[in-house]
Motif scaffolding. Structure first.
Motif, PDB file in Angstrom:
ATOM      1  N   VAL A   1      28.423  82.749  23.793  1.00 48.60           N
ATOM      2  CA  VAL A   1      28.376  81.323  24.139  1.00 48.60           C
ATOM      3  C   VAL A   1      28.160  80.455  22.905  1.00 48.60           C
ATOM      4  N   THR A   2      27.174  80.800  22.082  1.00 47.22           N
ATOM      5  CA  THR A   2      26.802  79.919  20.965  1.00 47.22           C
ATOM      6  C   THR A   2      27.715  80.057  19.759  1.00 47.22           C
ATOM      7  N   VAL A   3      28.152  81.260  19.448  1.00 50.29           N
ATOM      8  CA  VAL A   3      28.964  81.475  18.240  1.00 50.29           C
ATOM      9  C   VAL A   3      30.456  81.478  18.558  1.00 50.29           C
ATOM     10  N   LYS A   4      30.840  82.235  19.579  1.00 46.53           N
ATOM     11  CA  LYS A   4      32.271  82.364  19.893  1.00 46.53           C
ATOM     12  C   LYS A   4      32.768  81.279  20.840  1.00 46.53           C
ATOM     13  N   LYS A   5      31.855  80.459  21.347  1.00 45.15           N
ATOM     14  CA  LYS A   5      32.180  79.319  22.217  1.00 45.15           C
ATOM     15  C   LYS A   5      32.900  79.732  23.503  1.00 45.15           C
ATOM     16  N   LYS A   6      32.511  80.873  24.061  1.00 48.17           N
ATOM     17  CA  LYS A   6      33.088  81.332  25.319  1.00 48.17           C
ATOM     18  C   LYS A   6      32.545  80.491  26.463  1.00 48.17           C
ATOM     19  N   LYS A   7      33.419  80.159  27.398  1.00 47.75           N
ATOM     20  CA  LYS A   7      33.048  79.296  28.518  1.00 47.75           C
ATOM     21  C   LYS A   7      32.956  80.060  29.834  1.00 47.75           C
ATOM     22  N   ILE A   8      33.574  81.248  29.875  1.00 50.66           N
ATOM     23  CA  ILE A   8      33.583  82.071  31.086  1.00 50.66           C
ATOM     24  C   ILE A   8      33.265  83.500  30.669  1.00 50.66           C
ATOM     25  N   ILE A   9      32.285  84.111  31.327  1.00 45.73           N
ATOM     26  CA  ILE A   9      31.904  85.485  31.001  1.00 45.73           C
ATOM     27  C   ILE A   9      31.863  86.308  32.281  1.00 45.73           C
ATOM     28  N   VAL A  10      32.533  87.464  32.232  1.00 45.07           N
ATOM     29  CA  VAL A  10      32.516  88.415  33.341  1.00 45.07           C
ATOM     30  C   VAL A  10      31.772  89.658  32.871  1.00 45.07           C
ATOM     31  N   VAL A  11      30.817  90.133  33.661  1.00 43.91           N
ATOM     32  CA  VAL A  11      30.117  91.392  33.382  1.00 43.91           C
ATOM     33  C   VAL A  11      30.473  92.345  34.510  1.00 43.91           C
ATOM     34  N   ASP A  12      31.184  93.414  34.157  1.00 41.83           N
ATOM     35  CA  ASP A  12      31.645  94.393  35.145  1.00 41.83           C
ATOM     36  C   ASP A  12      31.328  95.792  34.633  1.00 41.83           C
ATOM     37  N   SER A  13      30.304  96.363  35.050  1.00 45.28           N
ATOM     38  CA  SER A  13      29.469  96.060  36.180  1.00 45.28           C
ATOM     39  C   SER A  13      28.029  95.927  35.712  1.00 45.28           C
ATOM     40  N   TYR A  14      27.335  94.966  36.271  1.00 45.13           N
ATOM     41  CA  TYR A  14      25.918  94.798  35.969  1.00 45.13           C
ATOM     42  C   TYR A  14      25.125  96.006  36.456  1.00 45.13           C
ATOM     43  N   SER A  15      25.656  96.727  37.415  1.00 44.75           N
ATOM     44  CA  SER A  15      24.958  97.896  37.968  1.00 44.75           C
ATOM     45  C   SER A  15      24.584  98.906  36.891  1.00 44.75           C
TER      46      SER A  15
END
Length: 178
Positions: free
Chosen positions: A93-107
């Motif tokens: 978010v802060t360095v690469k300026k990503k606006k959408i993040i998907v975490v697959d899988s949080y499990s």
């Protein structure tokens, strides 16, 4: 003070094979189409894959006439340290300026190698013989790790989509043939 736009926090919860990855990518595409039209999903999105690149099987598929687009891919390898995940999202978010993040899988961060459940089991062994009402679950380390999820979902500067795998239970019941 200015009015700001809230970031979307979504949990996608289903058993294996139900389409969590495809759903998460479609959600990411929808967010991009609505809020960031004209921007490349790969430029503004990050896909954190804990499933040995299984997400790459979905990209390029046509679902309902819409081709699933790629996000920048980060393959998260064990151990699944929740603090490392938090740092990765913050960096994105802060360095690469990503606006959408998907975490697959949080499990994986819950029940995988070095996940919260594994660490709680280790602490329970360390606490053997001590009378603690909630065992490891009342220990500061475990409480802190559990709170990371809430903070990632509510305090990130990006739209967060997290996939959670539901456990599948099989029950044998007698029928007419036994």
């Amino acid at each position: 003070m200015e009015r700001t736009q809230s970031k979307l926090s979504v949990g996608v919860y289903a058993p294996s094979g139900a389409g969590k990855t495809i759903g998460a990518i479609k959600l990411a595409m929808g967010i991009r189409n609505k809020l960031y039209p004209g921007e490349s999903l790969k430029d503004i999105g990050l896909f954190i894959d804990t499933e040995r690149r299984s997400s790459t099987k979905a990209v390029g598929r046509s679902i309902g006439g819409e081709v699933l687009e790629p996000l920048e891919l980060y393959c998260f390898e064990p151990p699944f340290d929740i603090y490392k995940l938090a740092k990765l999202i913050d960096y994105a978010v802060t360095v690469k300026k990503k606006k959408i993040i998907v975490v697959d899988s949080y499990s994986a961060f819950w029940s995988g190698v070095d996940g919260i459940l594994e660490r709680a089991s280790e602490i329970d062994v360390e606490l053997a013989g001590q009378k603690k009402m909630y065992g490891a679950w009342s220990e500061k380390e475990i409480i802190s790790k559990k709170n990371i999820l809430k903070n990632l979902m509510t305090n990130s500067g990006a739209h967060i989509i997290m996939c959670f795998r539901a456990k599948t239970e099989y029950v044998m019941e007698p029928n007419a043939r036994g």
